[in-house]
Design an enzyme around this catalytic site. Sequence first.
Site, PDB file in Angstrom:
ATOM      1  N   HIS A   1       1.450   4.182   7.516  1.00 15.94           N
ATOM      2  CA  HIS A   1       1.533   4.780   6.069  1.00 15.94           C
ATOM      3  C   HIS A   1       2.004   6.231   6.422  1.00 15.94           C
ATOM      4  O   HIS A   1       2.444   6.604   7.322  1.00 15.94           O
ATOM      5  CB  HIS A   1       0.237   4.819   5.487  1.00 15.94           C
ATOM      6  CG  HIS A   1      -0.284   3.578   5.463  1.00 15.94           C
ATOM      7  ND1 HIS A   1      -1.170   2.893   6.011  1.00 15.94           N
ATOM      8  CD2 HIS A   1      -0.083   2.866   4.182  1.00 15.94           C
ATOM      9  CE1 HIS A   1      -1.495   1.694   5.490  1.00 15.94           C
ATOM     10  NE2 HIS A   1      -1.020   1.760   4.426  1.00 15.94           N
TER      11      HIS A   1
ATOM     12  N   ASP B   1      -0.768   7.048  10.302  1.00 20.67           N
ATOM     13  CA  ASP B   1      -1.564   6.017  10.987  1.00 20.67           C
ATOM     14  C   ASP B   1      -0.716   5.008  11.734  1.00 20.67           C
ATOM     15  O   ASP B   1      -1.118   3.901  11.830  1.00 20.67           O
ATOM     16  CB  ASP B   1      -2.615   5.399  10.241  1.00 20.67           C
ATOM     17  CG  ASP B   1      -1.851   4.545   8.984  1.00 20.67           C
ATOM     18  OD1 ASP B   1      -0.730   4.692   9.115  1.00 20.67           O
ATOM     19  OD2 ASP B   1      -2.643   4.054   8.313  1.00 20.67           O
TER      20      ASP B   1
ATOM     21  N   SER C   1       0.833  -1.102  -0.101  1.00 17.95           N
ATOM     22  CA  SER C   1       0.074   0.051   0.131  1.00 17.95           C
ATOM     23  C   SER C   1       0.810   1.357   0.095  1.00 17.95           C
ATOM     24  O   SER C   1       0.429   2.427  -0.619  1.00 17.95           O
ATOM     25  CB  SER C   1      -0.956  -0.113   1.262  1.00 17.95           C
ATOM     26  OG  SER C   1      -0.194  -0.181   2.462  1.00 17.95           O
TER      27      SER C   1
END
Lengths: 241, 241
Positions: free
Chosen positions: A194, A191, A11
């Site tokens: 990320h 977070d 991600s």
Amino acid sequence: MRPRIYLLGDSITEESFTEGGWGATLANHFCRMVDVVLRGYSGYNTRWALKVLEKVFPEAPPPQGDGGAPVAAVTVFFGANDATLPDRCSGFQHVPLNEYKHNLHSIVSFFKKLWPKAIVLLITPPPIDEVARLQYPYTDNPQGLPERTNEAAGEYAKACTAVAAECGVPVIDLWTKMQQCPDWKKEYLSDGLHLTKKGNQVVFDEVVAKLRDEGVSVESMTAELPLIADINPNDPLKAFQ
Amino acid sequence: MRPRIYLLGDSITEESFTEGGWGATLANHFCRMVDVVLRGYSGYNTRWALKVLEKVFPEAPPPQGDGGAPVAAVTVFFGANDATLPDRCSGFQHVPLNEYKHNLHSIVSFFKKLWPKAIVLLITPPPIDEVARLQYPYTDNPQGLPERTNEAAGEYAKACTAVAAECGVPVIDLWTKMQQCPDWKKEYLSDGLHLTKKGNQVVFDEVVAKLRDEGVSVESMTAELPLIADINPNDPLKAFQ
């Protein structure tokens, strides 16, 4: 044909074209020189990546695949999911440390065979802010324990740098680099995992520096087609003859 | 292979991967579905674009060129330079209105022949803030007059929409759209010509809407490889069989 830089990862790669993202910034940096091609897959670990590698990068016609555009580099940015703890809420993404190393070796070999001249640049997982991970859960977490720890991420980061040394390829030790900033948890992580804009900037700066070390930079390449500054106002079409 | 969307144009395209840029935002929007490929050339007009088109987009092997990846769309975003006034300081970039129309026709025909199934999406030049153009000169301007006017840009925008109608291709009338906002000069333009983040957002929104009208949207496409949400935590590898 314009050379390519592929970005392969999880991600943190998939999201790299959001505002201020390191992928988009890289595309802008190498504008008119390189095509930056995004191959990020949220949630993926090295085990799953190996399952899909031949599909994502099929063996292609000469000289270097995909219609002939040469590949200047590929970034390989996995480990954040491999390093999830096996007995916590995201344990299905966990890959044991030894298998992670073995998988990274296989990924490097795959690219070295596919594109012998391309730079294969490994990137370690970032550090983890465990308190923030509890504040931003991705899934039910009845245990109330973070699914990732900074210590585990650090072990995978060490393994990643070891694989790079064994394979003779460059590596960005993001885990170590980011923690050199005292306020890394707030500055670089949104977070606990990320990246913030500043975190993205760190990755961008490191990628540009490593590619430059390996001979790929805006200084070593030529922009495609005449630049406006090089076009003679008195005879513009001369530049296109 | 993943379909491509090419972005062809001048500096407003070349700069579209800066922070908040419409190109990067488009790449993020179509993440895991489409490769957005940047082909922006600062300062270029349609006359120069025609000189380089075959070099930038060589005829390639079937089915649709460039190694076989299908082309979903190409945005053609010229006119801001064509519309410079011939007797002002950037006059060497000027292209007469009739030639601009003719050139746009030729560009559309080129792509329709190269990629018969691709959407060719024309975009008109944006409106011009003449006062700001004097505050942010690109070159010596001894006359002290703006090198572009909003009126001239409007004529080229009308010509662009006319060409789109004649060719039966979609068009974004950016010149008209932006001026629907009372504060368009400050909201959308950074130097009287190039786009602010909000201006980039307008282009992004319009491009996404037009592509959707033509059948290309995230709803009509499939993400490459299994999404993390579709992977069974009890048997992750099943998704990769």
